[in-house]
Design a protein around this motif. Structure first.
Motif, PDB file in Angstrom:
ATOM      1  N   LEU A  65       0.831  -1.204   0.000  1.00  0.00           N
ATOM      2  CA  LEU A  65       0.000   0.000   0.000  1.00  0.00           C
ATOM      3  C   LEU A  65       0.871   1.262   0.000  1.00  0.00           C
ATOM      4  CD1 LEU A  65      -2.918  -1.005   2.370  1.00  0.00           C
ATOM      5  CD2 LEU A  65      -2.940  -0.773  -0.100  1.00  0.00           C
ATOM      6  N   ALA A  66       1.985   1.205   0.732  1.00  0.00           N
ATOM      7  CA  ALA A  66       2.892   2.355   0.740  1.00  0.00           C
ATOM      8  C   ALA A  66       3.508   2.548  -0.643  1.00  0.00           C
ATOM      9  CB  ALA A  66       3.983   2.139   1.783  1.00  0.00           C
ATOM     10  N   LEU A  67       3.916   1.440  -1.264  1.00  0.00           N
ATOM     11  CA  LEU A  67       4.503   1.533  -2.608  1.00  0.00           C
ATOM     12  C   LEU A  67       3.457   2.001  -3.621  1.00  0.00           C
ATOM     13  CD1 LEU A  67       6.848  -1.557  -2.747  1.00  0.00           C
ATOM     14  CD2 LEU A  67       7.425   0.835  -2.405  1.00  0.00           C
ATOM     15  N   LEU A  68       2.196   1.645  -3.350  1.00  0.00           N
ATOM     16  CA  LEU A  68       1.116   2.135  -4.220  1.00  0.00           C
ATOM     17  C   LEU A  68       1.058   3.658  -4.177  1.00  0.00           C
ATOM     18  CD1 LEU A  68      -1.449   1.617  -5.949  1.00  0.00           C
ATOM     19  CD2 LEU A  68      -2.721   1.527  -3.822  1.00  0.00           C
ATOM     20  N   GLN A  69       1.187   4.219  -2.970  1.00  0.00           N
ATOM     21  CA  GLN A  69       1.176   5.683  -2.841  1.00  0.00           C
ATOM     22  C   GLN A  69       2.341   6.308  -3.611  1.00  0.00           C
ATOM     23  OE1 GLN A  69      -1.239   7.435  -1.456  1.00  0.00           O
ATOM     24  NE2 GLN A  69      -2.317   5.552  -0.941  1.00  0.00           N
ATOM     25  N   VAL A  70       3.507   5.678  -3.491  1.00  0.00           N
ATOM     26  CA  VAL A  70       4.682   6.172  -4.226  1.00  0.00           C
ATOM     27  C   VAL A  70       4.396   6.163  -5.723  1.00  0.00           C
ATOM     28  CG1 VAL A  70       7.082   5.664  -4.818  1.00  0.00           C
ATOM     29  CG2 VAL A  70       6.315   5.448  -2.467  1.00  0.00           C
ATOM     30  N   THR A  71       3.846   5.034  -6.187  1.00  0.00           N
ATOM     31  CA  THR A  71       3.569   4.892  -7.614  1.00  0.00           C
ATOM     32  C   THR A  71       2.540   5.905  -8.086  1.00  0.00           C
ATOM     33  OG1 THR A  71       3.947   2.558  -7.267  1.00  0.00           O
ATOM     34  CG2 THR A  71       3.002   3.172  -9.371  1.00  0.00           C
ATOM     35  N   LEU A  72       1.544   6.189  -7.240  1.00  0.00           N
ATOM     36  CA  LEU A  72       0.465   7.083  -7.666  1.00  0.00           C
ATOM     37  C   LEU A  72       0.875   8.547  -7.611  1.00  0.00           C
ATOM     38  CD1 LEU A  72      -2.702   5.549  -5.992  1.00  0.00           C
ATOM     39  CD2 LEU A  72      -1.886   5.272  -8.313  1.00  0.00           C
ATOM     40  N   ILE A  73       1.700   8.913  -6.652  1.00  0.00           N
ATOM     41  CA  ILE A  73       2.004  10.338  -6.465  1.00  0.00           C
ATOM     42  C   ILE A  73       3.328  10.716  -7.110  1.00  0.00           C
ATOM     43  CG2 ILE A  73       2.326  12.188  -4.785  1.00  0.00           C
ATOM     44  CD1 ILE A  73       0.575  10.590  -2.875  1.00  0.00           C
ATOM     45  N   ILE A  74       4.405  10.016  -6.723  1.00  0.00           N
ATOM     46  CA  ILE A  74       5.736  10.453  -7.145  1.00  0.00           C
ATOM     47  C   ILE A  74       6.013  10.115  -8.608  1.00  0.00           C
ATOM     48  CG2 ILE A  74       8.201  10.234  -6.697  1.00  0.00           C
ATOM     49  CD1 ILE A  74       7.505   9.765  -3.800  1.00  0.00           C
ATOM     50  N   LEU A  75       5.647   8.908  -8.993  1.00  0.00           N
ATOM     51  CA  LEU A  75       5.987   8.457 -10.345  1.00  0.00           C
ATOM     52  C   LEU A  75       5.447   9.373 -11.444  1.00  0.00           C
ATOM     53  CD1 LEU A  75       7.642   5.999 -11.245  1.00  0.00           C
ATOM     54  CD2 LEU A  75       5.490   4.871 -11.762  1.00  0.00           C
ATOM     55  N   PRO A  76       4.141   9.716 -11.449  1.00  0.00           N
ATOM     56  CA  PRO A  76       3.633  10.609 -12.503  1.00  0.00           C
ATOM     57  C   PRO A  76       4.280  11.984 -12.456  1.00  0.00           C
ATOM     58  CG  PRO A  76       1.816   9.566 -11.353  1.00  0.00           C
ATOM     59  CD  PRO A  76       3.046   9.243 -10.586  1.00  0.00           C
ATOM     60  N   LEU A  77       4.515  12.485 -11.249  1.00  0.00           N
ATOM     61  CA  LEU A  77       5.102  13.827 -11.117  1.00  0.00           C
ATOM     62  C   LEU A  77       6.495  13.861 -11.741  1.00  0.00           C
ATOM     63  CD1 LEU A  77       5.020  16.681  -9.811  1.00  0.00           C
ATOM     64  CD2 LEU A  77       6.146  15.661  -7.845  1.00  0.00           C
ATOM     65  N   VAL A  78       7.339  12.950 -11.299  1.00  0.00           N
ATOM     66  CA  VAL A  78       8.715  12.962 -11.773  1.00  0.00           C
ATOM     67  C   VAL A  78       8.770  12.669 -13.270  1.00  0.00           C
ATOM     68  CG1 VAL A  78      10.959  11.864 -11.531  1.00  0.00           C
ATOM     69  CG2 VAL A  78       9.609  12.385  -9.515  1.00  0.00           C
ATOM     70  N   THR A  79       7.991  11.675 -13.701  1.00  0.00           N
ATOM     71  CA  THR A  79       7.997  11.328 -15.119  1.00  0.00           C
ATOM     72  C   THR A  79       7.585  12.522 -15.968  1.00  0.00           C
ATOM     73  OG1 THR A  79       7.228   9.175 -14.404  1.00  0.00           O
ATOM     74  CG2 THR A  79       7.227   9.567 -16.736  1.00  0.00           C
ATOM     75  N   GLY A  80       6.474  13.158 -15.592  1.00  0.00           N
ATOM     76  CA  GLY A  80       5.950  14.285 -16.378  1.00  0.00           C
ATOM     77  C   GLY A  80       6.948  15.425 -16.447  1.00  0.00           C
ATOM     78  N   ILE A  81       7.433  15.861 -15.273  1.00  0.00           N
ATOM     79  CA  ILE A  81       8.343  16.999 -15.218  1.00  0.00           C
ATOM     80  C   ILE A  81       9.630  16.685 -15.984  1.00  0.00           C
ATOM     81  CG2 ILE A  81       9.819  18.368 -13.680  1.00  0.00           C
ATOM     82  CD1 ILE A  81       7.121  19.214 -13.131  1.00  0.00           C
ATOM     83  N   PHE A  82      10.177  15.505 -15.714  1.00  0.00           N
ATOM     84  CA  PHE A  82      11.464  15.190 -16.304  1.00  0.00           C
ATOM     85  C   PHE A  82      11.385  15.055 -17.823  1.00  0.00           C
ATOM     86  CE2 PHE A  82      15.321  13.017 -17.229  1.00  0.00           C
ATOM     87  CZ  PHE A  82      16.205  13.666 -16.389  1.00  0.00           C
TER      88      PHE A  82
END
Lengths: 255, 413
Positions: free
Chosen positions: A44-61
């Motif tokens: 569940l914690a990794l799910l939060q990482v995947t949902l919040i951090i992954l799209p942000l970093v991918t999009g910006i980068f």
């Protein structure tokens, strides 16, 4: 085309920022499994990482990378290469780089420490989110001349999909609580790739039973193989459509 | 002299009444249990030899001991009739395999039925594929020990209970295994009784069910994977101690359902992986202490009509929702509990946090009002909302607080 994507992917993997990102993901993914004794909570914690951090970093980068390699793109366009191959190369290269760091950072520990259906869905969802946000970033970047503006727009997309959209859903549900709104709500989920990813994974964990009677409609849909395949299909559409929009623009655009 | 005489009289009264022993055997002379029961007089022993006896409606009208040491089987033949009917006091039944009592919607047929009797002892029996297992009707001082009762029902409406007691006093039910029935143990109008060390699992409805029963004790039982663990309804003074409620999981499953009950105590129990560990509706003046709530969906759902319950010194560990309620006021007392979601500090090192803890989670409240919002579970937006609510509490009941939250978990055995 393959050469372009390979070059870009390799360039990305050598990039310090992407290295740090991959390292953070790996730190979270491996670290959490090694520290936490309950894998149900870790996922569940990794799910939060995947949902919040992954799209942000991918999009910006992806946005930053597109603008920074403008000269390289111009150089490529001078060569006798089709424009569609160039944009496809950029898309596959960028998405490939992110997918690789996600798979190593989070996918591998999931498969090693907690090989369940929930993990598999989390990996598929994270992978698709990488591709989706790369596509959206390219779509925004090809339409904008200004880098800062593109960054702003991609940030808006991120905020909208991760927070605002579900807020609006909740608001609507509060207003229309007396009506049978489960079915429309189920359909509304498909307009947000982050929601689809979350529900796909949550349905595979034991938390699904918490949904109770009112969640039965979601459970029937997402809990079944057919439903999850449809949901993954919708995510694939989400991954492909922004890319084709950017490709369309890229081909027509005057550089 | 008179004293010695009294003691002698007492000793005589203690010595067992020596009756005759009747042996039932396939090869004769007594080939059926029914025949032996006709011959039996008060105080006799009926010993049943190995074999399968196709008999039912066996009336036991005098105080006898009926037993088998060779695992004799009594097959009810699938008819909706009781196999053994006890109508006398001091009857002792042990060691049998009782099988095949048919389902009927008119008769509640059981493998063993106790009717208006005292001091029955039912022990070491195996009951398989029977509509009801052991059925107590106006029983007193009965001891039901070490029986294994298995059903294979799939439909709740056409299933019977494993141990069913309707009107009783001072029953003792220990060390039984009940599985695959509607309710594992069912009590209606049964008072002053004790249920201990039983295992109740995979029953369709409840592991243990109390209706209109007062002053009972149940302890050291295991309730696992039932439709709901235990339901206590319309009862007073029930002591619930050291039981384990494990994995009663599903859309409408509970560990412990309390409905219209008062003045009991819930102590030293373990609630692990239940959808809702305790659901309380109209529960008053209960004492809940030294319980462990671990990995449940909701640890406690306390409705607004519950009053003066004391929830003290419990461990709440890794539950999705800790306390859920449907009201803004709070009439219960929470203190000195350990909440694993508590993130306060303890400057004076007394073991209790300096900041009070609010165990009601905002999202739990939202889903209580709009049940369809549950699909937002674990969404980043909900996470954000909860953080905001923690910093500036606005919606959650203001008085529902634990003012002395424990910093580290209690070490209960």
């Amino acid at each position: 085309m393959n050469k372009i994507s390979f070059t870009i992917a390799l360039d990305l993997l050598k990039n310090k920022a992407i290295l740090i990102f991959g390292f953070i993901l790996a730190f979270l993914g491996w670290g959490m499994f090694l520290l936490e004794s309950q894998p149900e909570k870790t996922i569940l914690a990794l799910l939060q990482v995947t949902l919040i951090i992954l799209p942000l970093v991918t999009g910006i980068f992806a946005t930053v990378y597109y603008y920074n390699s403008r000269e390289f793109i111009h150089l490529l366009l001078i060569q006798p290469i089709r424009r569609s191959s160039v944009i496809r190369g950029i898309f596959i290269g960028l998405a490939g780089g992110f997918v690789f760091s996600f798979l190593v950072g989070i996918g591998l520990p999931l498969l090693l420490f907690y090989p369940t259906l929930a993990s598999l869905y989390l990996i598929i969802a994270g992978l698709l989110l990488c591709i989706i946000f790369t596509g959206i970033a390219l779509w925004v970047s090809t339409h904008q001349q200004d880098k800062a503006r593109s960054m702003g727009i991609i940030l808006l997309f991120w905020v909208f999909f991760t927070f605002v959209y579900e807020g609006i859903q909740l608001l609507i549900m509060y207003q229309l609580a007396e009506y049978p709104i489960e079915q429309p709500m189920l359909w509304s989920v498909f307009f947000n790739p982050v929601s689809i990813a979350r529900i796909l994974v949550v349905m595979q964990t034991e938390a699904a039973a918490l949904l109770g009677l009112s969640g039965a409609i979601f459970q029937d849909f997402f809990g079944s193989l057919k439903g999850s395949l449809i949901a993954i299909g919708v995510m694939v559409v989400w991954a492909v459509v922004p890319y084709f929009l950017s490709r369309f623009k890229f081909i027509k655009r005057d550089f | 002299m008179r004293f010695i005489f009294l003691i002698a009289a007492w000793l005589i009264s203690l010595s067992p009444v020596t009756g005759k022993t009747i042996t039932v055997n396939k090869t004769g002379p007594h080939k059926t249990i029914a025949k032996a029961l006709q011959l039996a007089e008060s105080g006799d022993r009926i010993v049943v030899k190995k074999g399968t006896y196709y008999e039912n409606t066996l009336m036991i009208n005098s105080p006898v001991t009926i037993l088998t040491t060779e695992g004799a089987i009594i097959d009810g033949g699938g008819e909706a009739k009781d196999i053994l009917i006890v109508r006398a006091d001091d009857v002792h039944i042990s060691g049998f395999s009782l099988i095949n009592v048919g389902v009927s919607f008119l008769e509640e047929a059981a493998a063993i039925r106790l009717v208006h009797c005292k001091n029955a002892v039912i022990e070491d029996n195996r009951i398989d594929s029977c509509f009801f297992g052991i059925y107590v009707e106006y029983g007193k001082y009965a001891k039901i020990r070490n029986n294994t009762i298995r059903g294979s029902f799939t439909d709740e409406a056409s299933a019977g209970n494993a141990i069913h007691a309707w009107k009783g006093e001072k029953l003792t039910i220990t060390d039984n295994l009940t599985t695959g029935h509607r309710d594992g143990i069912y009590f209606e109008f049964v008072n002053n009784s004790r249920i201990s060390n039983n295992i109740s699992q995979f029953n369709l409805r409840y592991g243990l069910h109390f209706m209109f029963s007062n002053d009972d004790v149940y302890e050291h039982n295991l309730f696992k994977d039932n439709g709901a663990g235990v339901a206590v309804m319309f009862s007073r003074n029930i002591t619930m101690k050291s039981n384990r409620f494990i994995h009663n999981w599903g859309g409408a499953a509970y560990g412990l359902l309390l409905k219209e009950i008062s003045d009991g105590s819930i102590e030293g129990n373990k609630f692990i992986q239940n959808t809702i560990a305790i659901l309380a509706e109209g529960a008053n003046r209960l004492k809940m202490s030294e319980n462990v709530f671990k990995l449940n969906g909701t640890a406690m759902d306390i409705k607004g009509n519950c009053m003066d319950n004391v929830i003290k010194r419990n461990n709440f560990i890794a539950n999705t929702f800790e306390v859920v309620t449907n009201t803004k006021s709070n009439l219960n007392h929470y203190s000195e509990n350990y909440w694993s979601n508590y993130s306060g500090y303890d400057r004076n090192r007394d073991g209790f946090g300096d900041m009070p803890y609010r165990p009601v989670n905002l999202f739990a409240k939202v889903t209580n009002e709009v049940p369809s919002a549950t699909f937002l579970l674990h969404s980043p937006f909900v996470r954000l909302m909860e953080i905001a609510e923690k910093i500036f509490p606005q919606f959650i009941p203001e008085s529902l607080i634990d003012d002395l939250p424990k910093m580290a978990a209690y070490e209960f055995n």
